[in-house]
Design a protein around this motif. Structure first.
Motif, PDB file in Angstrom:
ATOM      1  N   ILE A   1       0.851  -1.189   0.000  1.00  0.00           N
ATOM      2  CA  ILE A   1       0.000   0.000   0.000  1.00  0.00           C
ATOM      3  C   ILE A   1       0.890   1.244   0.000  1.00  0.00           C
ATOM      4  CG2 ILE A   1      -0.215   0.113   2.530  1.00  0.00           C
ATOM      5  CD1 ILE A   1      -3.153   0.992   2.062  1.00  0.00           C
TER       6      ILE A   1
ATOM      7  N   PHE B   1       0.776  -1.207  -5.098  1.00  0.00           N
ATOM      8  CA  PHE B   1       1.722  -1.524  -6.177  1.00  0.00           C
ATOM      9  C   PHE B   1       2.405  -2.842  -5.854  1.00  0.00           C
ATOM     10  CE2 PHE B   1       3.844   1.122  -3.033  1.00  0.00           C
ATOM     11  CZ  PHE B   1       5.009   0.432  -2.785  1.00  0.00           C
TER      12      PHE B   1
ATOM     13  N   GLU C   1      11.958   2.529   3.925  1.00  0.00           N
ATOM     14  CA  GLU C   1      10.581   2.645   4.441  1.00  0.00           C
ATOM     15  C   GLU C   1      10.313   1.412   5.295  1.00  0.00           C
ATOM     16  OE1 GLU C   1       7.770   3.011   1.181  1.00  0.00           O
ATOM     17  OE2 GLU C   1       8.618   4.916   0.495  1.00  0.00           O
TER      18      GLU C   1
ATOM     19  N   GLU D   1       8.190  -1.185   7.371  1.00  0.00           N
ATOM     20  CA  GLU D   1       6.766  -1.537   7.275  1.00  0.00           C
ATOM     21  C   GLU D   1       6.484  -2.873   7.962  1.00  0.00           C
ATOM     22  OE1 GLU D   1       4.994  -0.872   3.475  1.00  0.00           O
ATOM     23  OE2 GLU D   1       6.456   0.680   2.924  1.00  0.00           O
TER      24      GLU D   1
ATOM     25  N   ASP E   1      10.752  -1.476   2.737  1.00  0.00           N
ATOM     26  CA  ASP E   1      10.390  -1.259   1.337  1.00  0.00           C
ATOM     27  C   ASP E   1      11.379  -0.253   0.749  1.00  0.00           C
ATOM     28  OD1 ASP E   1       9.157  -0.711  -1.094  1.00  0.00           O
ATOM     29  OD2 ASP E   1       7.546   0.490  -0.202  1.00  0.00           O
TER      30      ASP E   1
ATOM     31  N   LYS F   1      10.728   0.356  -7.396  1.00  0.00           N
ATOM     32  CA  LYS F   1      10.485  -0.478  -6.217  1.00  0.00           C
ATOM     33  C   LYS F   1      11.080  -1.868  -6.344  1.00  0.00           C
ATOM     34  CE  LYS F   1       7.637   2.203  -3.724  1.00  0.00           C
ATOM     35  NZ  LYS F   1       7.870   2.497  -2.276  1.00  0.00           N
TER      36      LYS F   1
HETATM   37 MG    MG Z   1       6.287   1.598   1.139  1.00  0.00          MG
END
Ligand code: MG
Ligand code: MG
Ligand code: MG
Lengths: 221, 221
Positions: free
Chosen positions: B17, B39, B65, B67, B99, B120
């Motif tokens: 998300i 994604f 990031e 998560e 991430d 990503k």
């Molecule tokens: Mg992220």
């Protein structure tokens, strides 16, 4: 060579090139890319023959894009586009594929700078046929792709029109992410994409030297 | 419960998300979403402990990031966010994940309306730790996530700050694409994301009631 059911079962990622035929770039009013770009479809979107129809989610403008698909046969990184033997040896077999796309969902994502994953990723959004033995496609850049809706020809072009050739695609992808045995690569769609509605019958396939490759035929609602 | 190596091996898709913590939306000058968006990351980007460092591709502004991750335990479609027992039963275990994001690559994609998959999806862009048994995380909306770079705390927030809760995320994803056993879902990052360069040491983890969950610790260069 894997069976088609094994192709679906063993696939972990599907990488797809965008805007790889000049006339298709024009028809969507897109800019011709200076370098290839790619997006992922989830393997859960693969639809085998006889698994039923393509499901159109409510409110989605569903477009077809016929494409030559590649099944990767071994783990590779950093392929060199000029090493034809190298990238050819990474190919296990070919597929005929339809990259179904929620065009309105994609257009909204593009406008907002959001990812394409949903527009491209619904269940049933990747009908496939094959596998087609490598020996049957001597030159993957000389294959005629076609797609008909209710008997009318909508797409029909030769893969020689690709802007970025398969070696370049595999090289570029494999410099970013490892290509693993079972991964699938979609090589782009020629012009003629358009909408389908529930009940339409899509037939797609490929021809080499004017001759239909039987295992590459798709007929799906 | 699968081992972490099995988690990597069995994962076919990673759905993530975006913009799921208000203060993180602000720090990237993004708009707060009216509905969740998602994604894909490729499973080839998963990095296990002791598999080596995160690789920063040349010219990439590499952001972390932290998560909370979820490992899916069974095949599910059309989950209902209000059926807590239903979506909770789809969760096999939890992960601590980072991430990793090529921020400049993502910003360029956003500007051009192009997919996020490359930004990503590089190899090593998804360090994971765990799995953490479900029994250890009684309430996934009350977990403190943290991430340090070279000993400095950069991210530290509670999952109670999620804009869209996990039930909503799993419901929305599973209405688009079948969630299969082994799939991974990343639930969004709190504020504090930022760049790392080669040689930086990232430590990340999670705490419940102030107490570190040992199997959720990541230390990676
Ligand atoms: Mg992220
Ligand atoms: Mg994308
Ligand atoms: Mg396409």
């Amino acid at each position: 060579m894997s069976t088609l059911a094994e192709v679906k079962q063993n696939c972990r990622k599907v990488m797809c090139i965008g805007r790889n035929y000049a006339d298709h770039v024009k028809e969507l009013n897109n800019q011709r890319p200076k370098q290839p770009f790619f997006f992922l479809k989830p393997s859960s979107s693969i639809l085998l023959p006889n698994e039923g129809p393509i499901l159109r989610p409510g409110g989605v403008n569903l477009h077809f894009e016929v494409e030559l698909g590649i099944v990767i046969g071994k783990t590779v990184r950093d392929l060199d586009e000029n090493d034809t033997e190298g990238w050819m040896s990474a190919i296990e077999s070919y597929l005929l594929t339809i990259d179904m796309t929620g065009r309105n969902v994609q257009e909204e994502a593009k406008k907002k700078g959001l990812p394409w994953s949903i527009a491209k990723g619904f269940d049933t959004f990747l009908p496939i046929a094959g596998p087609i033995a490598k020996s049957k496609i001597e030159d993957p850049h000389n294959v005629e792709l076609y797609l008909k809706v209710n008997g009318d020809v909508k797409q029909q072009d030769n893969t020689e029109l690709m802007l970025f050739r398969i070696g370049r695609q595999l090289a570029d992808i494999s410099k970013v992410m490892t290509l693993e045995k079972g991964d699938i690569v979609l090589t782009g769609t020629p012009k003629g994409v358009g909408p389908v509605v529930t009940g339409d019958v899509i037939e797609a396939g490929l021809r080499i030297g004017g001759k239909e490759v039987e295992e590459g035929k798709i007929k799906v609602e």
